[in-house]
Design a protein around this motif. Structure first.
Motif, PDB file in Angstrom:
ATOM      1  N   LYS A 193      22.895  18.601 -14.679  1.00 14.63           N
ATOM      2  CA  LYS A 193      22.709  18.712 -13.228  1.00 14.63           C
ATOM      3  C   LYS A 193      21.578  17.807 -12.736  1.00 14.63           C
ATOM      4  CE  LYS A 193      21.742  23.095 -13.033  1.00 14.63           C
ATOM      5  NZ  LYS A 193      21.504  23.308 -14.460  1.00 14.63           N
ATOM      6  N   SER A 194      20.418  17.904 -13.366  1.00 11.72           N
ATOM      7  CA  SER A 194      19.268  17.105 -12.925  1.00 11.72           C
ATOM      8  C   SER A 194      19.506  15.622 -13.163  1.00 11.72           C
ATOM      9  CB  SER A 194      17.995  17.565 -13.639  1.00 11.72           C
ATOM     10  OG  SER A 194      17.638  18.876 -13.240  1.00 11.72           O
ATOM     11  N   THR A 195      20.204  15.279 -14.226  1.00  6.51           N
ATOM     12  CA  THR A 195      20.539  13.876 -14.483  1.00  6.51           C
ATOM     13  C   THR A 195      21.415  13.327 -13.363  1.00  6.51           C
ATOM     14  OG1 THR A 195      20.396  14.141 -16.885  1.00  6.51           O
ATOM     15  CG2 THR A 195      21.703  12.293 -16.073  1.00  6.51           C
ATOM     16  N   LEU A 196      22.375  14.128 -12.899  1.00  3.28           N
ATOM     17  CA  LEU A 196      23.220  13.719 -11.781  1.00  3.28           C
ATOM     18  C   LEU A 196      22.371  13.397 -10.553  1.00  3.28           C
ATOM     19  CD1 LEU A 196      25.902  13.376 -10.257  1.00  3.28           C
ATOM     20  CD2 LEU A 196      25.907  15.868  -9.916  1.00  3.28           C
ATOM     21  N   LEU A 197      21.404  14.255 -10.239  1.00  2.56           N
ATOM     22  CA  LEU A 197      20.554  14.007  -9.077  1.00  2.56           C
ATOM     23  C   LEU A 197      19.705  12.753  -9.259  1.00  2.56           C
ATOM     24  CD1 LEU A 197      19.194  17.292  -7.506  1.00  2.56           C
ATOM     25  CD2 LEU A 197      21.312  16.081  -7.105  1.00  2.56           C
ATOM     26  N   ARG A 198      19.213  12.522 -10.432  1.00  2.00           N
ATOM     27  CA  ARG A 198      18.402  11.329 -10.692  1.00  2.00           C
ATOM     28  C   ARG A 198      19.235  10.064 -10.482  1.00  2.00           C
ATOM     29  NH1 ARG A 198      13.580  11.418 -12.867  1.00  2.00           N
ATOM     30  NH2 ARG A 198      13.910   9.386 -13.889  1.00  2.00           N
ATOM     31  N   LEU A 199      20.496  10.103 -10.863  1.00  2.00           N
ATOM     32  CA  LEU A 199      21.371   8.953 -10.642  1.00  2.00           C
ATOM     33  C   LEU A 199      21.620   8.750  -9.151  1.00  2.00           C
ATOM     34  CD1 LEU A 199      24.024   9.423 -13.489  1.00  2.00           C
ATOM     35  CD2 LEU A 199      22.058   7.879 -13.457  1.00  2.00           C
ATOM     36  N   LEU A 200      21.864   9.841  -8.426  1.00  2.00           N
ATOM     37  CA  LEU A 200      22.094   9.747  -6.981  1.00  2.00           C
ATOM     38  C   LEU A 200      20.847   9.251  -6.248  1.00  2.00           C
ATOM     39  CD1 LEU A 200      24.086  13.054  -6.322  1.00  2.00           C
ATOM     40  CD2 LEU A 200      24.994  10.722  -6.428  1.00  2.00           C
ATOM     41  N   ALA A 201      19.673   9.578  -6.796  1.00  2.00           N
ATOM     42  CA  ALA A 201      18.415   9.167  -6.167  1.00  2.00           C
ATOM     43  C   ALA A 201      17.993   7.756  -6.552  1.00  2.00           C
ATOM     44  CB  ALA A 201      17.309  10.149  -6.536  1.00  2.00           C
ATOM     45  N   GLY A 202      18.716   7.125  -7.471  1.00  2.35           N
ATOM     46  CA  GLY A 202      18.329   5.804  -7.931  1.00  2.35           C
ATOM     47  C   GLY A 202      17.130   5.820  -8.848  1.00  2.35           C
ATOM     48  N   LEU A 203      16.791   6.997  -9.376  1.00  4.12           N
ATOM     49  CA  LEU A 203      15.680   7.114 -10.326  1.00  4.12           C
ATOM     50  C   LEU A 203      16.118   6.806 -11.747  1.00  4.12           C
ATOM     51  CD1 LEU A 203      14.112  10.411  -8.937  1.00  4.12           C
ATOM     52  CD2 LEU A 203      13.260   8.074  -8.602  1.00  4.12           C
ATOM     53  N   SER A 220      24.883   4.945 -17.861  1.00  2.00           N
ATOM     54  CA  SER A 220      25.217   4.117 -19.026  1.00  2.00           C
ATOM     55  C   SER A 220      26.606   3.503 -18.867  1.00  2.00           C
ATOM     56  CB  SER A 220      25.160   4.964 -20.299  1.00  2.00           C
ATOM     57  OG  SER A 220      23.901   5.573 -20.446  1.00  2.00           O
ATOM     58  N   ALA A 221      27.473   4.202 -18.136  1.00  2.00           N
ATOM     59  CA  ALA A 221      28.814   3.707 -17.824  1.00  2.00           C
ATOM     60  C   ALA A 221      29.300   4.438 -16.586  1.00  2.00           C
ATOM     61  CB  ALA A 221      29.766   3.933 -18.994  1.00  2.00           C
ATOM     62  N   GLY A 222      30.271   3.849 -15.876  1.00  2.00           N
ATOM     63  CA  GLY A 222      30.778   4.450 -14.656  1.00  2.00           C
ATOM     64  C   GLY A 222      29.986   3.991 -13.438  1.00  2.00           C
ATOM     65  N   THR A 223      30.378   4.461 -12.271  1.00  2.00           N
ATOM     66  CA  THR A 223      29.748   4.035 -11.028  1.00  2.00           C
ATOM     67  C   THR A 223      29.326   5.226 -10.182  1.00  2.00           C
ATOM     68  OG1 THR A 223      31.892   3.912  -9.906  1.00  2.00           O
ATOM     69  CG2 THR A 223      31.051   1.884 -10.908  1.00  2.00           C
ATOM     70  N   VAL A 224      28.232   5.050  -9.459  1.00  2.00           N
ATOM     71  CA  VAL A 224      27.734   6.046  -8.509  1.00  2.00           C
ATOM     72  C   VAL A 224      27.547   5.341  -7.169  1.00  2.00           C
ATOM     73  CG1 VAL A 224      25.866   7.621  -7.922  1.00  2.00           C
ATOM     74  CG2 VAL A 224      26.559   7.371 -10.302  1.00  2.00           C
ATOM     75  N   LEU A 225      28.370   5.700  -6.183  1.00  2.00           N
ATOM     76  CA  LEU A 225      28.305   5.107  -4.856  1.00  2.00           C
ATOM     77  C   LEU A 225      27.728   6.105  -3.871  1.00  2.00           C
ATOM     78  CD1 LEU A 225      31.844   3.436  -4.641  1.00  2.00           C
ATOM     79  CD2 LEU A 225      29.708   2.398  -5.427  1.00  2.00           C
ATOM     80  N   ALA A 226      26.820   5.652  -3.002  1.00  2.00           N
ATOM     81  CA  ALA A 226      26.266   6.467  -1.925  1.00  2.00           C
ATOM     82  C   ALA A 226      26.400   5.674  -0.632  1.00  2.00           C
ATOM     83  CB  ALA A 226      24.811   6.826  -2.196  1.00  2.00           C
ATOM     84  N   PHE A 227      27.226   6.170   0.283  1.00  2.00           N
ATOM     85  CA  PHE A 227      27.484   5.496   1.555  1.00  2.00           C
ATOM     86  C   PHE A 227      27.915   4.043   1.329  1.00  2.00           C
ATOM     87  CE2 PHE A 227      24.370   8.851   2.255  1.00  2.00           C
ATOM     88  CZ  PHE A 227      25.034   9.618   3.205  1.00  2.00           C
ATOM     89  N   GLY A 228      28.742   3.850   0.291  1.00  2.00           N
ATOM     90  CA  GLY A 228      29.310   2.536   0.011  1.00  2.00           C
ATOM     91  C   GLY A 228      28.485   1.655  -0.891  1.00  2.00           C
ATOM     92  N   ASP A 229      27.225   1.985  -1.135  1.00  2.00           N
ATOM     93  CA  ASP A 229      26.370   1.185  -2.013  1.00  2.00           C
ATOM     94  C   ASP A 229      26.427   1.697  -3.443  1.00  2.00           C
ATOM     95  OD1 ASP A 229      25.384  -0.596  -0.080  1.00  2.00           O
ATOM     96  OD2 ASP A 229      23.850   0.839   0.552  1.00  2.00           O
ATOM     97  N   ASP A 230      26.524   0.764  -4.382  1.00  2.00           N
ATOM     98  CA  ASP A 230      26.458   1.119  -5.803  1.00  2.00           C
ATOM     99  C   ASP A 230      24.986   1.357  -6.148  1.00  2.00           C
ATOM    100  OD1 ASP A 230      26.467   1.290  -8.575  1.00  2.00           O
ATOM    101  OD2 ASP A 230      28.055  -0.192  -8.809  1.00  2.00           O
ATOM    102  N   VAL A 231      24.591   2.636  -6.239  1.00  2.00           N
ATOM    103  CA  VAL A 231      23.172   2.971  -6.405  1.00  2.00           C
ATOM    104  C   VAL A 231      22.618   2.401  -7.706  1.00  2.00           C
ATOM    105  CG1 VAL A 231      21.520   4.866  -6.544  1.00  2.00           C
ATOM    106  CG2 VAL A 231      23.511   5.074  -5.058  1.00  2.00           C
TER     107      VAL A 231
END
Length: 529
Positions: free
Chosen positions: A46-56, A60-71
């Motif tokens: 859970k916390s790892t997911l938030l760190r990825l969304l926060a750009g912290l 390692s693989a896959g993509t995380v997009l926030a409002f169209g930007d690849d964080v």
């Protein structure tokens, strides 16, 4: 439109103890203005997911997009702008994010100040939010002058002051009691909706779902279950190749261990226990099992205990004339609201404090007649304590932390190693035994502390809110483990408000809380089961 799109996200951490996968192909979408609550056990990602969304952190693989930007690909000024303008972040350990030298008003307006907002506007915005959460009279107070619940409200206001498009909250009530936690959840839900903010809140506390538009559960680094706000009921997510993660609380209640048998029945797929069971499952058995009958031997006894704090008009009586006996083979849940004396009672039973009147007797010895060294010897030989703070040595592994506790009790290294590994298996941490405590999640550290007490094989086990940092499945398993320890002959006393632990108890001792004078001391209710 989706505000967040996470697709086949993996996050693998390399540590001296080996590689560890926090996320394993997680896929998740969050709509704009949606309030999403992500539940899951400690260590589920859970916390790892938030760190990825926060750009912290970066996947390692896959993509995380926030409002169209690849964080994961944001760098430099673009990343700084994303964090300072788009993002609001509420940390699990809120006190660490509050500068002790700033007032509540200054803390709430800090982000706006960093963005260049002129002083009058940012202070007006801070006053608006503090008034909204009932802290207008505390705006000049510094963090040390605020309660935990008040500090957390300041942290939420600070995260929302700059009107972010995305609010991330990481276990925002992990250090609060139930009443304060409910207020913080309500605050996050109301403020985020008022501002049209997309919100992702991760927690192990099911009470957090009261503010959710949608709920997902994360297990082993993947989304395993989903519940819509409209009341469609919880559905399990079928992953690629037919992967389905069954809810752990159902497995615990059904007594299912490491293997199952699945067959097609007349109304669907039937899953039954099969094969060998893990050390943890063998230790616990089905949750419905109750402690065996006791031999009647009293391990610890409170005789006429009186304890108060303060003097004169400020005196608060915790309890007066308390009588209670704790016998071998019994699990007793001590319940009551915050401040009712649960922790105080455990400290007195352990000889870590002294009553104003009355006495505590452990295995026939009155602790009041012993000096400090002699009381320590009683604890070392016969008492195990699980405090609210795990108190682990961060640079030692989970196994070494348990072994250290045993070494202080005089247990030889070979025996200590064997007992430590067995105890860690009983709390579901066999595979994490060699991980350093600093790399474990908060819930995993709590389970190491429980394992340390279990390994002691003490006659009297005292546990203070041992499941406060645990998810439902692990809380249920810990309650069952305490019941098993009682069946094995220990006297187990647990201070708790967790119904999953209370349901395993043989008896409850209900403390009603502080009173302002001895003559109106709290009444005790003893419920036998």
């Amino acid at each position: 439109m989706s505000a967040i799109e996470a697709r086949d996200v993996f996050r693998v951490y390399s540590t001296p103890e080996g590689d560890a996968a926090a996320l394993q192909g997680l896929t998740l979408s969050v709509e704009e203005r949606e309030v999403l609550v992500v539940l899951g056990p400690s260590g589920s990602g859970k916390s790892t997911l938030l760190r990825l969304l926060a750009g912290l952190d970066r996947p390692s693989a896959g993509t995380v997009l926030a409002f169209g930007d690849d964080v994961g690909k944001l760098r430099g000024r673009r990343l700084a702008d994303y964090r300072s303008r788009v993002l609001g972040y509420v940390e699990q350990h809120y006190s660490r994010s509050l500068d002790p030298d700033l007032t509540a008003r200054e803390l709430v307006g800090l982000q706006l100040g960093l963005a260049g907002t002129e002083p009058r506007s940012r202070l007006a915005r801070a006053d608006e939010l503090l008034e909204r959460v009932g802290l207008e009279e505390k705006r000049a107070s510094r963090p040390a002058e605020l309660s935990g619940g008040e500090q957390q409200r300041v942290a939420v206001c600070a995260a929302l002051a700059h009107r972010p498009s995305l609010l991330l909250a990481d276990e925002p009530t992990g250090e609060l009691d139930a009443a304060s936690a409910a207020l913080v959840y309500e605050l996050i839900g109301e403020l985020s909706r008022e501002q049209g903010c997309t919100t992702v809140l991760v927690s192990h506390d099911v009470e957090s779902t009261t503010i959710a538009d949608r709920i997902v559960r994360v297990r082993d680094g993947r989304v395993s279950e989903e519940t819509a706000r409209e009341g469609e009921g919880e559905t399990l997510v079928v992953g690629r190749g037919g992967w389905v993660r069954l809810p752990e609380q159902l497995l615990v209640r059904a007594g299912i261990g490491e293997r199952v048998r699945a067959e097609l029945g007349p109304t669907g797929i039937v899953v039954e226990p099969a094969g060998p069971r893990s050390a943890r499952d063998k230790a616990q058995g089905p949750v419905a099992a109750r402690a065996a009958t006791t031999d009647g031997r009293v391990v610890a006894e409170a005789r006429g205990l009186t304890k108060s704090y303060g003097r004169g008009p400020q005196e608060r009586v915790v309890f007066a004339g308390l009588d209670a006996a704790f016998a071998a083979g019994r699990l007793v849940a001590v319940t009551g609201p915050s401040g009712s004396g649960k922790t105080t009672l455990l400290h007195l039973l352990a000889g870590l404090g002294e009553p104003d009147a009355g006495e505590v007797v452990v295995l026939g010895e009155s602790l009041g007649a012993l000096d400090r060294e002699a009381r320590a010897a009683v604890r070392r030989g016969h008492v195990a304590i699980i405090a609210q703070d795990p108190g682990l040595t961060p640079f030692l592994s989970a196994r070494e932390n348990v072994e250290l506790g045993l070494a202080l009790r005089g247990v030889k290294p070979d025996e200590g190693n064997e007992r430590a590994l067995e105890a860690l298996a009983r709390v579901g941490l066999a595979e994490r035994a060699e991980q350093r405590a600093a790399r474990l999640s908060a819930g995993e550290r709590q389970r190491v502390a429980i394992a340390r007490a279990v390994a002691a094989e003490a006659s009297l086990l005292l546990a203070d809110e041992p499941t406060a940092r645990l998810d439902e499945a692990n809380a249920l398993a810990v309650g069952a483990l305490f019941a098993t320890l009682a069946r094995d002959g220990a006297a187990v006393v647990v201070a708790t408000h967790d119904p999953l632990v209370v349901e395993q108890a043989d008896a409850t001792l209900a403390l009603s809380g502080y009173s302002s004078a001895p003559q109106s001391a709290p009444q005790l209710a003893w419920g036998d089961r």
